[in-house]
Design an enzyme around this catalytic site. Structure first.
Site, PDB file in Angstrom:
ATOM      1  N   SER A  44       5.194   2.292   7.930  1.00  0.00           N
ATOM      2  CA  SER A  44       4.006   1.412   7.132  1.00  0.00           C
ATOM      3  C   SER A  44       5.660   1.119   6.562  1.00  0.00           C
ATOM      4  O   SER A  44       6.354   1.338   5.630  1.00  0.00           O
ATOM      5  CB  SER A  44       3.439   1.765   6.384  1.00  0.00           C
ATOM      6  OG  SER A  44       2.083   1.933   6.944  1.00  0.00           O
TER       7      SER A  44
ATOM      8  N   ASP B 226       0.047  -7.709   1.176  1.00  0.00           N
ATOM      9  CA  ASP B 226       0.795  -5.970   1.900  1.00  0.00           C
ATOM     10  C   ASP B 226       2.027  -5.963   1.466  1.00  0.00           C
ATOM     11  O   ASP B 226       2.643  -5.413   2.126  1.00  0.00           O
ATOM     12  CB  ASP B 226      -0.010  -5.594   2.381  1.00  0.00           C
ATOM     13  CG  ASP B 226      -0.084  -3.979   2.869  1.00  0.00           C
ATOM     14  OD1 ASP B 226      -0.250  -3.626   1.403  1.00  0.00           O
ATOM     15  OD2 ASP B 226       0.094  -3.114   3.594  1.00  0.00           O
TER      16      ASP B 226
ATOM     17  N   HIS C  83       0.966  -1.298   0.667  1.00  0.00           N
ATOM     18  CA  HIS C  83      -0.009   0.083   0.114  1.00  0.00           C
ATOM     19  C   HIS C  83       0.899   1.160  -0.014  1.00  0.00           C
ATOM     20  O   HIS C  83       0.358   2.691  -0.437  1.00  0.00           O
ATOM     21  CB  HIS C  83      -0.886   0.086   1.205  1.00  0.00           C
ATOM     22  CG  HIS C  83      -0.438   0.264   2.687  1.00  0.00           C
ATOM     23  ND1 HIS C  83       0.141  -0.565   3.586  1.00  0.00           N
ATOM     24  CD2 HIS C  83       0.075   1.870   2.546  1.00  0.00           C
ATOM     25  CE1 HIS C  83       0.587  -0.287   4.751  1.00  0.00           C
ATOM     26  NE2 HIS C  83       0.559   0.844   4.312  1.00  0.00           N
TER      27      HIS C  83
END
Length: 531
Positions: A260, A185, A155
């Site tokens: 992230s 992901d 993402h």
């Protein structure tokens, strides 16, 4: 030595003798668990017998029994002395029995660890062809091999066309995508540069345990490389939107937006996970972060490295965890995975499986629920044969099924919708996601809070918890404590409502939003939020 000092020491000696605990009087003294400054003290030893008053020797008469002298024993616990003497030179002290008794100064520093691994942690900047940032804009990653491969989240790079790798030193290099896996992901990049870079490795050894120390390094909010320390809070966590292929590690290490794709290290400097998401009503860390375990990450990265993608087995049947019903007791758990729907043309249809069949076993391994069944099928390669034991109408059957290749996530969602007679989801919008960051950190309001601040019963709103310094929101006059009642005429019933309004405004190329805002003093006013 003063008379007062002699009296205190003499009294202590009398007490120790009376309770039969000479060892107590010999305990190495400390103050606040830290040796005081070393000084020489003169200690006088008293003869306790000499201090006892002289008593007259008598012989009891035959008719009178002499009362036995009471035997004093030490109590189970003794109160800690308010103040004790400093320890002599060379005295050994007992170690604290647990972490809470350890002085802060005695805890090990992680500075050497950070010095060693942080050069391998990078900032990832993602932009569109026009130079605009994507919805994430920035994330983190880490170099995992001498081949300049960088691991990050899918993402983070989704929708971007240009990717730059930025080091803590300020150096920047372009990067290309080797492959991605939306289901877990994860993404694998390669730095396009004619030089070598330090790298780290995935952990191999004992399994991580709840309570293990971990270190998160990344680029929260794009402010630059930051380090936080925490522990593994839980293992085997699931997320609603994460599919069936990841059992997450949960940690309380501080992880925010921008972390992230960054690494979670153990104290040996090995990567035990890839930071993926946080649970937060505000968008900022509240001590609950989800991390992809190193085993899962390494398997996915190896597949991407070898094939450019992750190939999974596919049955073509929607599954749910099996249950059965008894009178007045619906939904009792039953081991197995029940077939919800069957995709036309899939292996499930070709081999005669039916809706409500319950898969009990795949290749000799019992299936307890739908997640286990999905993972067991996904772990097979296309063309492999799955030996299935299933139940139909309370009878058990065995079937060998040649497994197909799992399509991408969007195709599966469309196929499942068609099989269930549901509206077909719209295809993903072509092009990059749009940056919807507003500079406002907001959270939902409970009815109790709305009542406490005097909001009307028919009002809804979201609370402004903080405002990013230098953002358009700050320049527009927004401050902590405000309540946003509506934006462009849309009531703000929840945080997601603001996200939708902002996204639509961006897509319509609006430059601002008009908001009805409740101030701290209860007044309402209209304000403009720059976009």
């Amino acid at each position: 030595m003063s008379h007062k000092t002699k009296t205190i020491i003499g009294t202590a000696a009398l007490l120790a003798s009376a309770i039969s605990m000479p060892a107590y009087a010999q305990t190495v003294p400390v103050i606040n668990d830290t040796p005081a400054a070393q000084e020489a003290y003169e200690i006088e030893i008293f003869d306790l017998k000499a201090l006892e008053p002289a008593t007259e020797q008598t012989v009891p008469s035959p008719d009178i029994q002499a009362a036995p002298r009471p035997q004093l024993s030490a109590p189970a616990t003794l109160p800690a002395p308010l103040m004790t003497m400093p320890a002599p030179q060379g005295a050994t002290r007992s170690q604290p029995s647990n972490l809470y008794q350890t002085p802060i100064s005695a805890l090990p520093s992680i500075a050497n660890l950070v010095d060693r691994v942080s050069p391998s942690v990078v900032n990832i900047i993602v932009t569109t062809e026009t130079g605009e940032t994507t919805s994430e804009g920035q994330g983190s990653g880490f170099i995992i091999s001498p081949q300049k491969e960088v691991v990050t989240n899918y993402h983070v790079i989704e929708g971007g066309t240009n990717i730059e790798i930025e080091f803590n030193s300020g150096e920047k290099f372009p990067a290309s995508i080797i492959g991605t896996d939306e289901e877990t992901d994860l993404a694998l990049l390669r730095i396009d540069a004619d030089k070598s870079f330090p790298h780290v490795k995935f952990h191999r050894g004992e399994k991580a345990r709840i309570g293990d120390w971990v270190v998160a390094i990344g680029n929260p909010f794009g402010i630059g490389q930051s380090t936080s320390l925490g522990v593994i809070s839980a293992i085997g966590r699931s997320r609603v939107d994460s599919g069936s292929y990841v059992d997450y590690i949960q940690t309380d290490a501080t992880i925010n937006r921008g972390n992230s794709g960054g690494p979670l290290f153990n104290l040996e400097g090995d990567v035990v996970g890839v930071n993926s998401a946080i649970y937060s009503p505000t968008g900022a860390s509240v001590g609950i972060a989800f991390v992809i375990p190193h085993g899962t990450a390494e398997d996915i990265i190896t597949s991407i490295r070898n094939d450019g993608e992750v190939r999974r087995g596919y049955l073509g049947a929607g599954l749910r965890t099996a249950t059965f019903e008894m009178e007045n007791r619906p939904g009792i758990y039953k081991s197995g995975a029940t077939i919800n729907n069957i995709v036309p043309g899939s292996p499930a249809e070709q081999y005669g499986l039916q809706i409500d069949d319950i898969i009990l076993n795949i290749n000799g391994k019992a299936v307890r629920n739908s997640v286990q069944a999905t993972r067991a099928i996904g772990a097979l390669r296309p063309g492999d044969v799955a030996r299935m034991i299933y139940e139909r109408d309370e009878k058990t059957y065995q079937l060998n099924v040649s497994i197909g290749e799992r399509p991408d996530k969007e195709q599966i969602e469309r196929a499942n919708a068609i099989a269930q007679g549901l509206p077909v989801p719209e295809p993903k919008r072509v092009g990059p996601k749009v940056n919807i960051d507003t500079g406002l950190q907001v959270l939902d309001l409970s009815s109790e809070f709305r009542s406490a601040i005097g909001m009307r019963a028919d009002q809804v709103g979201i609370y402004v918890e903080s405002v990013t310094p230098g953002s358009g929101a700050e320049q527009g006059g927004f401050t902590t404590g405000m309540v946003i009642l509506d934006a462009d005429g849309t009531p703000m019933a929840e945080v997601g409502s603001l996200r939708t309004v902002v996204l639509n405004a961006r897509l319509a190329e609006q430059n601002s939003l008009i908001m009805n805002v409740r101030l701290k003093d209860g007044r309402e006013t209209f304000m403009v939020l720059p976009l």
